[in-house]
Design a protein around this motif. Structure first.
Motif, PDB file in Angstrom:
ATOM      1  N   TYR A 149      21.939  -6.586 -24.190  1.00  0.00           N
ATOM      2  CA  TYR A 149      23.175  -5.908 -23.842  1.00  0.00           C
ATOM      3  C   TYR A 149      24.175  -6.087 -24.977  1.00  0.00           C
ATOM      4  O   TYR A 149      24.120  -7.067 -25.714  1.00  0.00           O
ATOM      5  N   GLU A 150      25.099  -5.161 -25.073  1.00  0.00           N
ATOM      6  CA  GLU A 150      26.213  -5.321 -26.012  1.00  0.00           C
ATOM      7  C   GLU A 150      27.000  -6.578 -25.656  1.00  0.00           C
ATOM      8  O   GLU A 150      27.422  -7.326 -26.525  1.00  0.00           O
ATOM      9  N   ALA A 151      27.185  -6.779 -24.350  1.00  0.00           N
ATOM     10  CA  ALA A 151      27.888  -7.970 -23.875  1.00  0.00           C
ATOM     11  C   ALA A 151      27.483  -8.238 -22.431  1.00  0.00           C
ATOM     12  O   ALA A 151      27.198  -7.302 -21.675  1.00  0.00           O
ATOM     13  N   LEU A 152      27.473  -9.510 -22.085  1.00  0.00           N
ATOM     14  CA  LEU A 152      27.199  -9.945 -20.720  1.00  0.00           C
ATOM     15  C   LEU A 152      28.342 -10.861 -20.302  1.00  0.00           C
ATOM     16  O   LEU A 152      28.597 -11.884 -20.942  1.00  0.00           O
ATOM     17  N   TYR A 153      29.039 -10.473 -19.251  1.00  0.00           N
ATOM     18  CA  TYR A 153      30.121 -11.279 -18.697  1.00  0.00           C
ATOM     19  C   TYR A 153      29.693 -11.760 -17.315  1.00  0.00           C
ATOM     20  O   TYR A 153      29.099 -10.996 -16.551  1.00  0.00           O
ATOM     21  N   VAL A 154      29.996 -13.005 -17.010  1.00  0.00           N
ATOM     22  CA  VAL A 154      29.627 -13.574 -15.717  1.00  0.00           C
ATOM     23  C   VAL A 154      30.883 -14.096 -15.034  1.00  0.00           C
ATOM     24  O   VAL A 154      31.608 -14.922 -15.597  1.00  0.00           O
ATOM     25  N   ILE A 155      31.115 -13.596 -13.840  1.00  0.00           N
ATOM     26  CA  ILE A 155      32.236 -14.047 -13.014  1.00  0.00           C
ATOM     27  C   ILE A 155      31.655 -14.987 -11.966  1.00  0.00           C
ATOM     28  O   ILE A 155      30.789 -14.591 -11.186  1.00  0.00           O
ATOM     29  N   ARG A 156      32.125 -16.232 -11.971  1.00  0.00           N
ATOM     30  CA  ARG A 156      31.531 -17.257 -11.107  1.00  0.00           C
ATOM     31  C   ARG A 156      32.438 -17.716  -9.955  1.00  0.00           C
ATOM     32  O   ARG A 156      32.018 -18.496  -9.119  1.00  0.00           O
ATOM     33  N   ASP A 157      33.686 -17.230  -9.925  1.00  0.00           N
ATOM     34  CA  ASP A 157      34.564 -17.635  -8.825  1.00  0.00           C
ATOM     35  C   ASP A 157      35.625 -16.561  -8.606  1.00  0.00           C
ATOM     36  O   ASP A 157      35.877 -15.718  -9.457  1.00  0.00           O
ATOM     37  N   ALA A 158      36.235 -16.616  -7.427  1.00  0.00           N
ATOM     38  CA  ALA A 158      37.217 -15.607  -7.028  1.00  0.00           C
ATOM     39  C   ALA A 158      38.443 -15.625  -7.927  1.00  0.00           C
ATOM     40  O   ALA A 158      39.020 -14.568  -8.213  1.00  0.00           O
ATOM     41  N   GLU A 159      38.839 -16.807  -8.389  1.00  0.00           N
ATOM     42  CA  GLU A 159      40.022 -16.899  -9.248  1.00  0.00           C
ATOM     43  C   GLU A 159      39.795 -16.159 -10.561  1.00  0.00           C
ATOM     44  O   GLU A 159      40.676 -15.451 -11.047  1.00  0.00           O
ATOM     45  N   THR A 160      38.619 -16.343 -11.138  1.00  0.00           N
ATOM     46  CA  THR A 160      38.296 -15.644 -12.381  1.00  0.00           C
ATOM     47  C   THR A 160      38.264 -14.141 -12.148  1.00  0.00           C
ATOM     48  O   THR A 160      38.766 -13.370 -12.966  1.00  0.00           O
ATOM     49  N   MET A 161      37.692 -13.728 -11.024  1.00  0.00           N
ATOM     50  CA  MET A 161      37.608 -12.293 -10.735  1.00  0.00           C
ATOM     51  C   MET A 161      39.002 -11.680 -10.669  1.00  0.00           C
ATOM     52  O   MET A 161      39.246 -10.627 -11.249  1.00  0.00           O
ATOM     53  N   SER A 162      39.928 -12.340  -9.995  1.00  0.00           N
ATOM     54  CA  SER A 162      41.260 -11.757  -9.853  1.00  0.00           C
ATOM     55  C   SER A 162      42.077 -11.832 -11.141  1.00  0.00           C
ATOM     56  O   SER A 162      42.975 -11.031 -11.354  1.00  0.00           O
ATOM     57  N   ALA A 163      41.747 -12.780 -12.020  1.00  0.00           N
ATOM     58  CA  ALA A 163      42.497 -12.938 -13.269  1.00  0.00           C
ATOM     59  C   ALA A 163      41.864 -12.204 -14.450  1.00  0.00           C
ATOM     60  O   ALA A 163      42.443 -12.186 -15.538  1.00  0.00           O
ATOM     61  N   THR A 164      40.726 -11.579 -14.244  1.00  0.00           N
ATOM     62  CA  THR A 164      40.030 -10.909 -15.343  1.00  0.00           C
ATOM     63  C   THR A 164      40.776  -9.655 -15.774  1.00  0.00           C
ATOM     64  O   THR A 164      41.259  -8.883 -14.947  1.00  0.00           O
ATOM     65  N   THR A 165      40.867  -9.474 -17.078  1.00  0.00           N
ATOM     66  CA  THR A 165      41.414  -8.242 -17.637  1.00  0.00           C
ATOM     67  C   THR A 165      40.301  -7.520 -18.371  1.00  0.00           C
ATOM     68  O   THR A 165      39.377  -8.149 -18.896  1.00  0.00           O
ATOM     69  N   VAL A 166      40.396  -6.211 -18.402  1.00  0.00           N
ATOM     70  CA  VAL A 166      39.409  -5.389 -19.102  1.00  0.00           C
ATOM     71  C   VAL A 166      40.118  -4.649 -20.224  1.00  0.00           C
ATOM     72  O   VAL A 166      41.076  -3.915 -19.979  1.00  0.00           O
ATOM     73  N   ASP A 167      39.653  -4.887 -21.435  1.00  0.00           N
ATOM     74  CA  ASP A 167      40.168  -4.193 -22.616  1.00  0.00           C
ATOM     75  C   ASP A 167      39.094  -3.241 -23.120  1.00  0.00           C
ATOM     76  O   ASP A 167      37.914  -3.589 -23.139  1.00  0.00           O
ATOM     77  N   ARG A 168      39.536  -2.086 -23.547  1.00  0.00           N
ATOM     78  CA  ARG A 168      38.604  -1.107 -24.104  1.00  0.00           C
ATOM     79  C   ARG A 168      38.752  -1.083 -25.616  1.00  0.00           C
ATOM     80  O   ARG A 168      39.849  -1.114 -26.134  1.00  0.00           O
ATOM     81  N   ARG A 169      37.605  -1.025 -26.276  1.00  0.00           N
ATOM     82  CA  ARG A 169      37.577  -0.980 -27.737  1.00  0.00           C
ATOM     83  C   ARG A 169      36.917   0.330 -28.144  1.00  0.00           C
ATOM     84  O   ARG A 169      35.730   0.521 -27.936  1.00  0.00           O
ATOM     85  N   PRO A 170      37.691   1.276 -28.691  1.00  0.00           N
ATOM     86  CA  PRO A 170      37.100   2.555 -29.076  1.00  0.00           C
ATOM     87  C   PRO A 170      35.973   2.371 -30.112  1.00  0.00           C
ATOM     88  O   PRO A 170      36.077   1.548 -31.004  1.00  0.00           O
ATOM     89  N   VAL A 171      34.913   3.156 -29.919  1.00  0.00           N
ATOM     90  CA  VAL A 171      33.774   3.128 -30.820  1.00  0.00           C
ATOM     91  C   VAL A 171      33.682   4.482 -31.493  1.00  0.00           C
ATOM     92  O   VAL A 171      33.823   5.526 -30.855  1.00  0.00           O
TER      93      VAL A 171
END
Length: 173
Positions: A149-171
Motif C-alpha cells: 500500500y502507499e500507506a497503512l494507518y491503524v486506529i487502535r482506540d476511540a480517542e485516536t479515531m476522534s482526533a484523527t485528521t486527514v490531509d490530502r496531498r495532490p499527486v
C-alpha cells in the motif's frame, strides 16, 4: 493521528461492523467519494443489512470504483474489507489506473465493536457475525503488513479515531 492521503487515491476502510468506518468516512470525505456496501444493499433492497443482496451490491461497488478511478477521483470503499482476496482485487483495479491505495484499519477492542453495533440507529449485525468479523480482523492485521500500500494507518482506540485528521496531498498525473 495525521493521515496523509495522495489525491487521487483508493482508500480502503478495514474493520468489522460497528468499527466506525462509515462515521469516519462521513467526517473526512465528501459523500460522492464514499462507496458504501451497506448503502448499496439498501438501494437494492431497502434494507442495508440484507446480506442476500451482497453479491449484487459488490458488483455495483466494483463498477462505481472502476468509474471513479478511471476518472482519477478520490474513492473510498466503506466495507469490512477483511478478506485479503478482496483487497488484492481493489489494489489491482487501482493499479490499472496508476492510483495509489491507502488503508485505514480500525483495529479496536472487540467490546468497542459490539458497543457501537448495539447503538446503531439503522441496523444491528448479528452477534455471531460480528464475532466472526472480529476474528477475521486479527487475520487481516497480520496480512496487511505484507500487502503493498502507499500507506497503512491503524486506529487502535476511540480517542485516536476522534482526533484523527486527514490531509490530502495532490499527486501529479
Amino acid at each position: 493521528m495525521r493521515v496523509t492521503i495522495p489525491e487521487p487515491a483508493l482508500v480502503l476502510l478495514i474493520g468489522p461492523s460497528g468499527a466506525g468506518k462509515s462515521t469516519f468516512a462521513a467526517a473526512h470525505f465528501r459523500p460522492t467519494e464514499i462507496i458504501s456496501s451497506d448503502a448499496l444493499r439498501g438501494m437494492l433492497t431497502d434494507d442495508p443489512s440484507d446480506q442476500g443482496a451482497s453479491a449484487e451490491a459488490f458488483r455495483v461497488l466494483a463498477l462505481l470504483a472502476n468509474g471513479r478511478l478511471k476518472r482519477r477521483l478520490m474513492t473510498v470503499i466503506d466495507a469490512t474489507n477483511l478478506r485479503a482476496a478482496n483487497r488484492k482485487r481493489y489494489r489491482a483495479l487501482a493499479a490499472r489506473y496508476g492510483i495509489p491505495v491507502v488503508t485505514i484499519a480500525f483495529d479496536l477492542p472487540a467490546e468497542l465493536f459490539a458497543m457501537h453495533n448495539e447503538r446503531r440507529p439503522d441496523r444491528v449485525v448479528d452477534g455471531e457475525v460480528l464475532a466472526a468479523q472480529t476474528e477475521r480482523m486479527v487475520e487481516a492485521m497480520t496480512d496487511l503488513a505484507s500487502e503493498e500500500y502507499e500507506a497503512l494507518y491503524v486506529i487502535r482506540d476511540a480517542e485516536t479515531m476522534s482526533a484523527t485528521t486527514v490531509d490530502r496531498r495532490p499527486v501529479r498525473a
